[in-house]
Design an enzyme around this catalytic site. Structure first.
Site, mmCIF file in Angstrom:
data_model
loop_
_atom_site.group_PDB
_atom_site.id
_atom_site.type_symbol
_atom_site.label_atom_id
_atom_site.label_comp_id
_atom_site.label_asym_id
_atom_site.label_seq_id
_atom_site.Cartn_x
_atom_site.Cartn_y
_atom_site.Cartn_z
ATOM 1 N N HIS A 151 0.811 -1.228 0.000
ATOM 2 C CA HIS A 151 0.000 0.000 0.000
ATOM 3 C C HIS A 151 0.836 1.266 0.000
ATOM 4 C CE1 HIS A 151 -1.870 -3.333 2.274
ATOM 5 N NE2 HIS A 151 -2.847 -3.097 1.412
ATOM 6 N N HIS A 199 -7.313 4.408 5.252
ATOM 7 C CA HIS A 199 -6.715 3.305 4.488
ATOM 8 C C HIS A 199 -5.212 3.579 4.351
ATOM 9 C CE1 HIS A 199 -5.664 0.642 1.175
ATOM 10 N NE2 HIS A 199 -6.750 -0.052 1.495
ATOM 11 N N GLU A 216 -3.077 3.028 2.079
ATOM 12 C CA GLU A 216 -2.622 3.627 0.812
ATOM 13 C C GLU A 216 -2.851 5.141 0.828
ATOM 14 O OE1 GLU A 216 -4.170 2.027 -2.933
ATOM 15 O OE2 GLU A 216 -3.782 3.982 -3.843
ATOM 16 N N THR A 250 -5.942 3.844 -5.653
ATOM 17 C CA THR A 250 -5.924 2.971 -6.841
ATOM 18 C C THR A 250 -7.068 1.958 -6.878
ATOM 19 O OG1 THR A 250 -4.466 1.493 -5.639
ATOM 20 C CG2 THR A 250 -3.415 3.069 -7.132
ATOM 21 N N SER A 253 -10.004 -5.328 2.736
ATOM 22 C CA SER A 253 -9.501 -5.205 1.362
ATOM 23 C C SER A 253 -10.393 -4.239 0.580
ATOM 24 C CB SER A 253 -9.494 -6.579 0.694
ATOM 25 O OG SER A 253 -9.450 -6.440 -0.701
ATOM 26 N N SER A 254 -9.841 -3.088 0.227
ATOM 27 C CA SER A 254 -10.642 -2.057 -0.432
ATOM 28 C C SER A 254 -11.229 -2.561 -1.748
ATOM 29 C CB SER A 254 -9.774 -0.823 -0.680
ATOM 30 O OG SER A 254 -10.436 0.093 -1.495
ATOM 31 N N ASN A 255 -10.386 -3.144 -2.592
ATOM 32 C CA ASN A 255 -10.904 -3.535 -3.920
ATOM 33 C C ASN A 255 -11.944 -4.641 -3.807
ATOM 34 O OD1 ASN A 255 -9.645 -6.201 -5.210
ATOM 35 N ND2 ASN A 255 -8.183 -5.349 -3.755
ATOM 36 N N SER A 289 -6.114 -9.344 -3.714
ATOM 37 C CA SER A 289 -5.162 -9.922 -2.758
ATOM 38 C C SER A 289 -5.557 -11.337 -2.321
ATOM 39 C CB SER A 289 -5.020 -9.004 -1.537
ATOM 40 O OG SER A 289 -6.276 -8.527 -1.133
#
Ligand code: SF4
Length: 309
Positions: free
Chosen positions: A75, A126, A128, A167, A225-227, A269
């Site tokens: 990140h 977060h 990142e 991202t 997990s963001s995505n 991930s």
């Protein structure tokens, strides 16, 4: 006939693959322990596995003993963390920051040098976002939603204003926040290339396509997990029941009542072995046909640091 529809692409992206390989190769080459600042990627299975092999995950650099090997997570880290680590007597530091996150870091530093005020679209807290915003000391603001745009303490006719994004955001939501920013700040400078990464875009495209033929969607990924969260939201926004799970044993039979087609995807991930576990579990529930929905082919890879090749 009850069917499993597998989204492709799903699971590991090039940045996650590289970050995990950096930890594994460091352990193999230098022996345990190696210290990793923050979970190297946001996946419980991966982090638990690396911990068993001798990785120690820490949040604060003060917890890394002198003489150790330190790895930054995928990140990215703020400059203050790099400075603190450099001031310690560490044997080696490896940077597992995804190159696509590093690209945004470079962008932010260049904009700051040119006296731009920077708006970052992302999720507060977060790592990142903390890492990216921490590349500069001032003139940077976080926006999480369209409503936040109205509360920015900036003149509408500000001349030098630019936007960057986390991202792993929702592609659609980010477009509407950028549109609102553009309306509010007519001089807004947009990123040359999208900051949302190829893996986030492709996994969201695949879920959109898959959800059209599904009665339920299972997203394999960890809660932080963001995505993966964005994939679940996307399926839900399309009116399909969606569940975020780390492991197959979390699946409840009642989720599958009346479901003929169940979609399966995995965040960037989440390793494929977890997908295999979910397929086996769904087969026990009578889903005996599996079909893969290929939406985009991916060929991206990122090189390892030279010492680990
Ligand atoms: S999700 Fe995108 S930015 Fe994050 S590690 Fe993967 S490729 Fe890099």
């Amino acid at each position: 006939m009850k069917k499993i529809i597998l989204a492709n692409p799903r699971g590991f992206c090039a940045g996650v693959d590289r970050a995990i390989t950096i930890v594994e190769t460091s352990l193999a080459k230098y022996g345990a322990p190696v210290y990793v600042r923050h979970e190297v990627v946001h996946n419980k299975y991966v982090v638990d596995g690396l911990q068993e092999r001798g990785a120690i995950f820490i949040e604060e650099i003060k917890d890394v003993p002198e003489g150790s090997i330190l790895i930054y997570s995928a990140h990215g880290v703020p400059l203050s963390v790099r400075e603190e680590a450099m001031a310690k007597n560490l044997t080696m530091i490896f940077d597992a920051t995804c190159p696509l996150v590093s690209k945004v870091h470079v962008e932010i530093k260049n904009l700051h040098k040119q006296n731009y005020t920077i708006i970052m679209i992302g999720h507060r807290g977060h790592p990142e976002v903390e890492g990216t915003m921490g590349q500069v000391k001032d003139h940077i603001h976080l926006v999480e939603s369209e409503a936040d745009v109205e509360t920015l303490p900036l003149d509408r006719d500000i001349e030098k204003i630019a936007v960057v994004t986390q991202t792993t955001l929702s592609v659609d939501e980010t477009k509407s926040i950028i549109a609102r920013l553009k309306e509010t700040f007519p001089n807004l400078r947009l990123p040359k290339n999208e900051d949302i990464c190829y893996a986030t875009q492709n996994r969201q495209d695949a879920v959109k396509e898959m959800a059209k033929s599904c009665d339920a969607v299972l997203v394999i990924g960890s809660k932080n997990s963001s995505n993966s969260n964005r994939l679940k939201e996307l399926a839900e926004n399309l009116g399909v029941k969606s569940y975020l799970i780390d492991f197959d044993y979390e699946i409840k039979s009642e989720w599958l009542d009346q479901v003929m087609n169940v979609g399966v995807t995995a965040g960037a991930s989440a390793p494929e072995v977890l997908v295999e576990g979910v397929i086996k579990r769904l087969q026990q529930e009578g889903f005996n046909t599996t079909e893969t929905l290929n939406v985009v082919e991916e060929h991206m890879t990122f090189a390892l640091p030279s010492e680990l090749r």
